[in-house]
Enzyme design. Structure first.
Site, PDB file in Angstrom:
ATOM      1  N   GLU A 167      -5.235   1.241   1.558  1.00 22.44           N
ATOM      2  CA  GLU A 167      -5.482   1.834   0.244  1.00 22.44           C
ATOM      3  C   GLU A 167      -5.371   3.343   0.428  1.00 22.44           C
ATOM      4  O   GLU A 167      -6.160   3.948   1.159  1.00 22.44           O
ATOM      5  CB  GLU A 167      -6.874   1.448  -0.268  1.00 22.44           C
ATOM      6  CG  GLU A 167      -7.102  -0.042  -0.404  1.00 22.44           C
ATOM      7  CD  GLU A 167      -6.513  -0.633  -1.681  1.00 22.44           C
ATOM      8  OE1 GLU A 167      -6.017   0.154  -2.526  1.00 22.44           O
ATOM      9  OE2 GLU A 167      -6.560  -1.868  -1.839  1.00 22.44           O
ATOM     10  N   GLU A 213       0.674   0.758  -8.388  1.00 25.87           N
ATOM     11  CA  GLU A 213       0.153   1.466  -7.211  1.00 25.87           C
ATOM     12  C   GLU A 213       1.361   1.997  -6.447  1.00 25.87           C
ATOM     13  O   GLU A 213       1.961   1.308  -5.633  1.00 25.87           O
ATOM     14  CB  GLU A 213      -0.708   0.521  -6.370  1.00 25.87           C
ATOM     15  CG  GLU A 213      -1.937   0.034  -7.146  1.00 25.87           C
ATOM     16  CD  GLU A 213      -2.740  -1.028  -6.419  1.00 25.87           C
ATOM     17  OE1 GLU A 213      -2.495  -1.235  -5.212  1.00 25.87           O
ATOM     18  OE2 GLU A 213      -3.606  -1.656  -7.056  1.00 25.87           O
ATOM     19  N   HIS A 232      -1.242   0.043  -0.629  1.00 24.01           N
ATOM     20  CA  HIS A 232      -1.805  -0.075  -1.975  1.00 24.01           C
ATOM     21  C   HIS A 232      -2.388   1.266  -2.428  1.00 24.01           C
ATOM     22  O   HIS A 232      -2.267   2.281  -1.740  1.00 24.01           O
ATOM     23  CB  HIS A 232      -2.894  -1.148  -1.996  1.00 24.01           C
ATOM     24  CG  HIS A 232      -2.381  -2.551  -1.972  1.00 24.01           C
ATOM     25  ND1 HIS A 232      -2.473  -3.406  -3.039  1.00 24.01           N
ATOM     26  CD2 HIS A 232      -1.751  -3.251  -0.988  1.00 24.01           C
ATOM     27  CE1 HIS A 232      -1.926  -4.580  -2.728  1.00 24.01           C
ATOM     28  NE2 HIS A 232      -1.488  -4.506  -1.482  1.00 24.01           N
ATOM     29  N   HIS A 280       1.616  -4.091  -5.955  1.00 22.73           N
ATOM     30  CA  HIS A 280       1.132  -3.917  -7.322  1.00 22.73           C
ATOM     31  C   HIS A 280       1.968  -2.806  -7.944  1.00 22.73           C
ATOM     32  O   HIS A 280       2.000  -1.686  -7.432  1.00 22.73           O
ATOM     33  CB  HIS A 280      -0.353  -3.556  -7.337  1.00 22.73           C
ATOM     34  CG  HIS A 280      -1.238  -4.695  -6.930  1.00 22.73           C
ATOM     35  ND1 HIS A 280      -2.403  -4.520  -6.220  1.00 22.73           N
ATOM     36  CD2 HIS A 280      -1.116  -6.032  -7.127  1.00 22.73           C
ATOM     37  CE1 HIS A 280      -2.972  -5.694  -6.005  1.00 22.73           C
ATOM     38  NE2 HIS A 280      -2.210  -6.634  -6.546  1.00 22.73           N
TER      39      HIS A 280
END
Length: 481
Positions: A336, A115, A242, A112
């Site tokens: 994440e 990110e 991410h 992404h």
């Protein structure tokens, strides 16, 4: 590690890395330059290659680390002419009994575009691996000698440039997330979960599921490049970096009965893989090596041990994590790494120090389970041989040269190797916690059956019934693989 000790450790780490690492957000040209700088500093153990181009024509560059860059090594012979070859004792100790076969590992960042922390961490990791190897760090030398490491800092360079062009104080939550065609790349892989869930009920594989006939018309250039990349290299372990939360997420991402869509974060029933215990261990390896992920600091949500099953968090269809597990031999988790998708430049050094040990620890997780060669009676490697573990309903296959890798937790297992035209061979092996076990198979030809051309396994339901046909986009640029 206690909060009292962390400032002291952080101070020591700062002293070690401050001289060589520059902490700033790298635009595309700067990212490319950073990769080539590392290669120029460590030409004997690195290689730069491209897996394709983005919609806007930017190369998707990969930096490889290996004692023999550009060459897959099915056997661990000691190389000549290396910068810092280990001593004889070190040669014998590299990863214990499993050092005869070298696994492929990958890190993927910036899927992404907005990110960005993973992108910067992978650049820092690349420089760190190079510098520590030059300094003869034994741990890093072992990794590079016994692992082929592939680092893709940015899968979505076009989206990054959109996000980076925004006012740092006013970046939208989704600005730059998608690629230049407006597509979320983590919702763009062929939906193999639908086949898998159907096969669970009606009989059929949950591994190496063939792609639907029209899959290339449904994916973006970046996705196509990564799928070709996965097909070319027999990756064993991977992580996809991410941002927007602080948790290690493991498969499956897609729930069998999807109850949330888009970006809603409603809880679902977990959807575990047959390797659920192993995936939980892999996720914990990162979260507990991270400065604070295992403590589940708040980003608005709490996760026990800093890990979560993807579908239990929220259901995601056509993601890269599940695709790795269902289409290839690779086990991938999604990391994440920060509450802030585009953290300020002043925080990058702190984030590097929080993640450095975790990035190395997770990389070392590729060295567990069993590995070896599957060959015929003339010692020729058998490609595509199936390695099955009794009690775990997910198979892996041998690579082009007959080498295979199967990640497993410590324990005693019954392992079978089989190939078309050969008699299967079964052994019982005990896997210890210290490193991988080396298990070779030599299959005898079945005189009643001749080897036939290997075909993709058939699914129980046609792709036409499960895949929604889409109108092809304009012809993509040809992908380099």
């Amino acid at each position: 590690m206690s909060q009292l000790l962390w400032p002291f450790v952080r101070f020591l780490l700062l002293i070690e890395v401050a001289a060589s690492v520059n902490f700033f957000h790298h635009r595309y040209e700067q990212l490319v330059q950073a990769l080539f700088n590392v290669h120029n500093e460590c030409p004997d153990i690195t290689r730069i290659y491209t897996i394709g181009r983005s919609v806007q024509g930017r190369h998707l560059y990969v930096l490889e680390f290996s004692d023999n860059p550009g060459i897959h090594e099915p056997s661990g012979e000691i190389k000549q002419g290396m910068l810092h070859p280990p001593s004889g004792a070190q040669q014998r100790l590299l990863w214990g009994v499993g050092s005869d076969v070298e696994p492929e590992f990958k890190y993927v960042g910036n899927m992404h575009g907005n990110e960005v922390l993973g992108r910067e961490l992978l650049l820092q990791l690349s420089e760190f691996l190079c510098e520590e190897y030059r300094q003869r760090n034994e741990r890093i030398t072992r990794l590079i000698w016994d692992t082929r490491i592939h680092i893709l800092p940015s899968m979505n360079p076009d989206g990054y440039e959109v996000a980076a062009n925004q006012d740092p104080d006013a970046i939208g939550y989704l600005t730059g997330r998608n690629n230049a065609n407006g597509v979320d790349l983590n919702r763009n892989f062929p939906d193999l979960n639908t086949f898998m869930y159907y096969n669970e009920k009606n009989g059929g594989p949950n591994h190496h599921i063939p792609l639907p006939a029209n899959w290339k018309s449904q994916v973006e250039p970046e996705t196509l490049a990564v799928i070709h990349w996965m097909s070319r290299y027999n990756f064993v372990l991977s992580a996809n970096l991410h941002g927007g939360a602080l948790v290690a997420n493991y498969p499956y991402d897609k729930a069998q009965e999807q109850r949330s869509r888009g970006h809603q974060r409603k809880s679902n029933t977990p959807s575990p893989t047959p390797d659920d215990k192993l995936f939980r261990k892999l996720a914990k390896a990162y979260s507990y090596a991270h400065h604070s992920m295992h403590q589940s600091p708040t980003c608005g949500e709490q996760f026990a041990d800093g890990i979560t099953n993807g579908a239990s968090w929220y259901s995601l269809s056509k993601g890269m994590q599940d695709f790795n597990y269902l289409y290839t031999n690779c086990f991938e988790i999604t990391l994440e790494l920060s509450c802030d998708k585009f953290p300020p430049q002043k925080d990058l050094e702190k984030e590097w120090l929080a993640n450095r040990e975790a990035l190395i620890t997770y990389l070392e997780e590729v060295h567990q389970g069993i590995r070896g060669l599957v060959s015929d009676e003339n010692n020729n490697g058998i490609a595509g041989a199936v390695i099955s573990v009794h009690g775990i309903g997910h198979y892996v296959t041998s690579g082009d040269q007959g080498d295979y890798f199967r990640l497993l937790l410590p324990g005693t297992y019954t392992i079978t190797a089989s190939a078309d035209g050969y008699r299967p061979q079964t052994v019982t092996i005990t896997v210890g916690p210290a490193g991988p076990s080396l298990v070779h198979f030599q299959l005898k030809q079945d005189t009643l059956k001749r080897p036939t051309e290997k075909k993709a396994p058939a699914t129980s339901l046609s792709s036409k019934a499960l895949q929604k046909k889409v109108v092809p986009r304009a012809a993509h640029k040809k992908t380099q693989t």
